[in-house]
Design an enzyme around this catalytic site. Structure first.
Site, PDB file in Angstrom:
ATOM      1  N   ALA A 106       0.844  -1.206   0.000  1.00  0.00           N
ATOM      2  CA  ALA A 106       0.000   0.000   0.000  1.00  0.00           C
ATOM      3  C   ALA A 106       0.873   1.247   0.000  1.00  0.00           C
ATOM      4  O   ALA A 106       0.588   2.221  -0.711  1.00  0.00           O
ATOM      5  CB  ALA A 106      -0.921   0.002   1.222  1.00  0.00           C
ATOM      6  N   ASP A 148      -5.322  -1.375   4.750  1.00  0.00           N
ATOM      7  CA  ASP A 148      -3.918  -0.959   4.592  1.00  0.00           C
ATOM      8  C   ASP A 148      -3.847   0.408   3.908  1.00  0.00           C
ATOM      9  O   ASP A 148      -3.175   1.328   4.388  1.00  0.00           O
ATOM     10  CB  ASP A 148      -3.125  -1.986   3.761  1.00  0.00           C
ATOM     11  CG  ASP A 148      -2.898  -3.284   4.518  1.00  0.00           C
ATOM     12  OD1 ASP A 148      -3.532  -3.461   5.574  1.00  0.00           O
ATOM     13  OD2 ASP A 148      -2.091  -4.116   4.063  1.00  0.00           O
TER      14      ASP A 148
END
Ligand code: MEV
Length: 315
Positions: A106, A148
């Site tokens: 991420a 995330d």
């Protein structure tokens, strides 16, 4: 030639409670982890885009599967600007160990999206950032809950439920978190798939375990609000046992969790996708945190980090 350049960063994340269960609609608590970060530099060049990161250096569009999420998001963002994939290069530096459950995928996507928007001089909203980050996360993780990207992009402690508005909340419990890296790559995609198969083959038991994880996250939130570190620690270890039953722990994670508890941690559990990656231990004070950190290193952790909760990790 004019020398255009954009540099942007993104921090890591730690899931305190609720990983895996969050994919099934249960709550989770995740905290930004600024101790580790990704830096993306985009600079002007000539010819097709070159990507230079820890996995690959070469033509962007010829990159291997492991960077396919990143390639797709770079392709789509650039296309949305009506720009061509040429005359710039992308360099990525990272202090987030990859595939350890600390949000590296991420964070790579988010720092790169930020850098692309800056390089092409476009305004970026938080919603756009999350939308693009999840394009990459879907390719990397298969069925991401979105936690995330939400915590890495928002840099706030979140009580997160899939599909619900984000609830940032104050982590005003005076305690420390020690993060221990098993040194083994985690397998979030395989672990998420493993949980899906567990639930498919044993629906009652599987969903019961997921619900229990949800209840433990709710209990953890209450413990934080009540400033009860001992109760939070107990909830963490109970969650670890359930995650192990669901098949997302492994021998080394279990070993480091039990060593952290033997050395006096209030609680310990795996964090993130599991099947390798990192574990976390809750400790009351800095002296204890240093002790647990040394203890984890002595028993085989490849690296450790200490983070003060309720300080820098708050809304
Ligand atoms: C990965 O950091 C967290 C998981 O719950 C997957 C997800 O929420 O997408 C395992």
């Amino acid at each position: 030639m004019e020398n255009r350049k954009a540099i942007k960063t993104a921090i890591g994340k730690i899931i305190l409670m609720g990983e895996h269960a969050v994919v099934y609609g249960e709550p989770s608590i995740a905290i930004p982890f600024p101790e580790v970060r990704i830096k993306t530099t985009i600079y002007q060049s000539r010819g097709p885009v070159i990507l230079d990161c820890c996995y690959y250096k070469g033509l962007l569009l010829k990159g291997p599967k492991i960077v396919s999420g990143l390639i797709e998001v770079i392709r789509k963002v650039t296309e949305s600007f009506n720009e061509r994939l040429e005359n710039f290069n992308i360099h990525i530096d990272s202090t987030i160990p990859p595939e350890r459950g600390m949000g590296s995928s991420a964070a790579v996507a988010i720092s790169t999206i930020r850098a692309l928007y800056e390089y092409f001089n476009r305004p970026l909203t938080e919603d756009q950032l999350l939308k693009w980050a999840n394009v990459s996360e879907k390719i990397v993780h298969g069925n991401p809950s979105g936690i995330d990207a939400a915590v890495v992009g928002g840099e706030k402690t979140l009580y997160y439920k899939k599909g619900m508005p984000f609830v940032p909340f104050k982590f005003n419990l005076d305690a420390y978190l020690v993060v221990g890296d098993t040194g083994r790559k985690g397998q979030t995609r395989a672990a998420v798939e493993g949980v899906r198969q567990f639930i498919e083959s044993k629906p009652n038991e599987g969903m019961e375990l997921i619900k229990e994880l949800g209840n433990l996250t709710r209990l953890a939130r209450k413990s934080i609000e009540d400033k009860d570190a001992e109760k939070l620690g107990q909830a963490m270890f109970k969650a670890h046992i359930i995650l192990d039953k669901l098949g997302v722990s492994d021998g080394k994670l279990n070993f480091l969790v039990s060593k952290a508890l033997d050395c006096g941690a209030l609680g310990a559990k795996l964090t993130g996708g599991g099947r390798g990656g990192c574990m976390i231990a809750l400790v009351e004070d800095i002296k204890g945190a240093n002790y647990i950190s040394n203890c984890l290193l002595k028993y085989g952790a490849q690296n450790t980090w200490i983070s003060k909760l309720g300080d820098g990790l708050v809304e």
